[in-house]
Design an enzyme around this catalytic site. Structure first.
Site, PDB file in Angstrom:
ATOM      1  N   GLY A   1      44.153  63.491 100.105  1.00 35.82           N
ATOM      2  CA  GLY A   1      44.161  62.088 100.484  1.00 35.82           C
ATOM      3  C   GLY A   1      42.925  61.338 100.012  1.00 35.82           C
TER       4      GLY A   1
ATOM      5  CG  ASP B   1      45.044  55.392  96.350  1.00 35.92           C
ATOM      6  OD1 ASP B   1      44.642  54.763  97.354  1.00 35.92           O
ATOM      7  OD2 ASP B   1      45.866  56.323  96.410  1.00 35.92           O
TER       8      ASP B   1
END
Ligand code: ADP
Ligand code: MG
Length: 386
Positions: A125, A173
């Site tokens: 993650g 991200d």
């Protein structure tokens, strides 16, 4: 390996063509606050971590592309004009996806060699995948002198993950890996894709990430269910309040509370989380700007409570890590990422970091039998050429 050793390895792996070459880096990330808000057109606030993928690159005089993963010790070769998903070397698809998207821009590429290594934990993650995509995008565009700004590059890397790898991630991200900056968090508006660097440079605090080592199971089915509950809430509020409401981003917390008794319990709880979480992200930005770390820490704890009780995406181990952090008296702690495993992010006084790391590992092991991994990081820089 230092830079010289990496180039030596590159020289031993590939022939030196005396063509354009370069070395590049891109970081992983941790989301400080703003969870499950992205697909509700809301706000997120990640920071880049001091864990990165480093890539060396050089053009070739032909149409071949060769990738060497140092960490897997695998060398693969593909044809630029015929990029297809590789079932065997899954890691190579992150690179191919980026190259495919660059070609879709209408750019004509020549062959090149890429070699890379990284220390972003994989599948935890912290977005090693975005780091890999972004560093590839930077390397390949720089070698070919293709002009592309930071936002466009981040969006291109996201499309690579969506289209080639087949993961429907949002923009967070790739944005933070490309646009992050030392001593800053990044506030991202997931509706407009606007972003803003937020100073985070209190020298007395450090970010500590605790990896629960619990595999993120259940994520897909639970995720789809949450999305559907959020959509139900949006339809409800659009009908009752205002036809212009198209996402939970548009709803006030007062409104959610007003309709508590008319909403199914789960739909109410999901809406309450998303709407209050958006408020917490904006409040966190203000707290960081005012250097009010106490306030920021309180917002992190509140975020965790909301994720655990209202959104119901935590798990026993993540709750244990957050409770242990509270017992240790750290300023803030919350699960980070989609949930059901993965990491917590903690705001810790620098003077207490060593004790915190030691104690939380011991106590987590005693309660769960699991060895947590812990990473200490300041907000680092985004992607760059070395
Ligand atoms: P996360 O992004 O949370 O780390 P993902 O499953 O999205 O997890 O991406 C992890 C994948 O990215 C790995 O399985 C691998 O294919 C690729 N990857 C990441 N870092 C590296 C690396 N250093 N070397 C090779 N492949 C890597
Ligand atoms: Mg990923």
């Amino acid at each position: 390996m230092n830079k010289q050793e990496l180039w030596d390895k590159f020289g031993k792996t590939f022939r030196d063509y005396d063509l354009e070459s370069g070395a590049y880096k891109a970081p992983g990330r941790v989301n400080l606050i703003g969870e499950h808000t992205d697909y509700n057109d809301g706000f997120v606030m990640p920071m880049a971590i001091e864990k990165e993928i480093t890539m060396l690159a050089q053009l070739r005089p032909d149409k071949k592309i060769k990738f060497y993963s140092l960490d897997y010790d695998q060398l693969v070769e593909y044809d630029l004009e015929n990029l297809e998903y590789d079932e065997e070397n899954v890691w190579a698809n992150y690179l191919m996806g980026v190259i495919d998207e660059i070609q879709k821009l209408g750019e004509s590429l020549q062959g090149f060699n890429l070699m890379f290594t990284g220390n972003v934990p994989q599948g935890s993650g912290l977005s090693s995948s975005a780091a890999l995509e972004v560093v590839t995008a930077l390397a390949v565009t720089d070698l070919h002198k293709i002009k592309i700004d930071g936002v466009e590059m981040a969006l291109l890397a996201q499309r690579a993950e969506n289209n080639f790898v087949g993961v429907q991630c949002g923009i967070m991200d790739q944005y933070i890996s490309r646009l992050g900056k030392k001593d800053h968090a990044l506030l991202i508006d997931c509706r407009t894709n606007d972003y803003e660097l937020v100073p985070f440079k209190n020298e007395n605090y450090q970010i500590v990430i605790c990896n629960s080592k619990v595999e993120r199971g259940l994520v897909d089915s639970e995720y789809n269910q949450r999305r559907s509950e959020c959509n139900q809430a949006v339809e409800f509020f659009a009908e009752k309040e205002d036809g212009n409401i198209t996402a939970l981003r548009d709803v006030e917390l007062e409104t959610v509370i007003k309709y508590k008794n008319q909403l199914a319990e789960n739909v109410y709880k999901r809406a309450h989380h998303v709407v209050s979480e958006n408020e917490r992200v904006l409040a966190s930005k203000k707290a960081l700007e005012a250097d009010d770390m106490q306030k920021f820490g309180d917002l992190m704890y509140a975020s965790h409570k909301s994720l655990s009780e209202d959104y119901e995406v935590s798990c026993k181990e993540l709750d244990i890590l957050v409770n242990l952090a509270a017992e240790e008296g750290v300023e803030g702690a919350r699960m980070t990422g989609a949930g059901f495993g993965g990491c917590t992010v903690n705001l810790v006084k620098k003077a207490k970091v060593d004790d915190f790391v030691k104690n939380i590992k011991e106590k987590y092991k005693a309660e769960t039998g699991i060895e947590a991994e812990v990473y200490v990081s300041n907000p680092g820089d985004g992607a760059r050429k070395l």
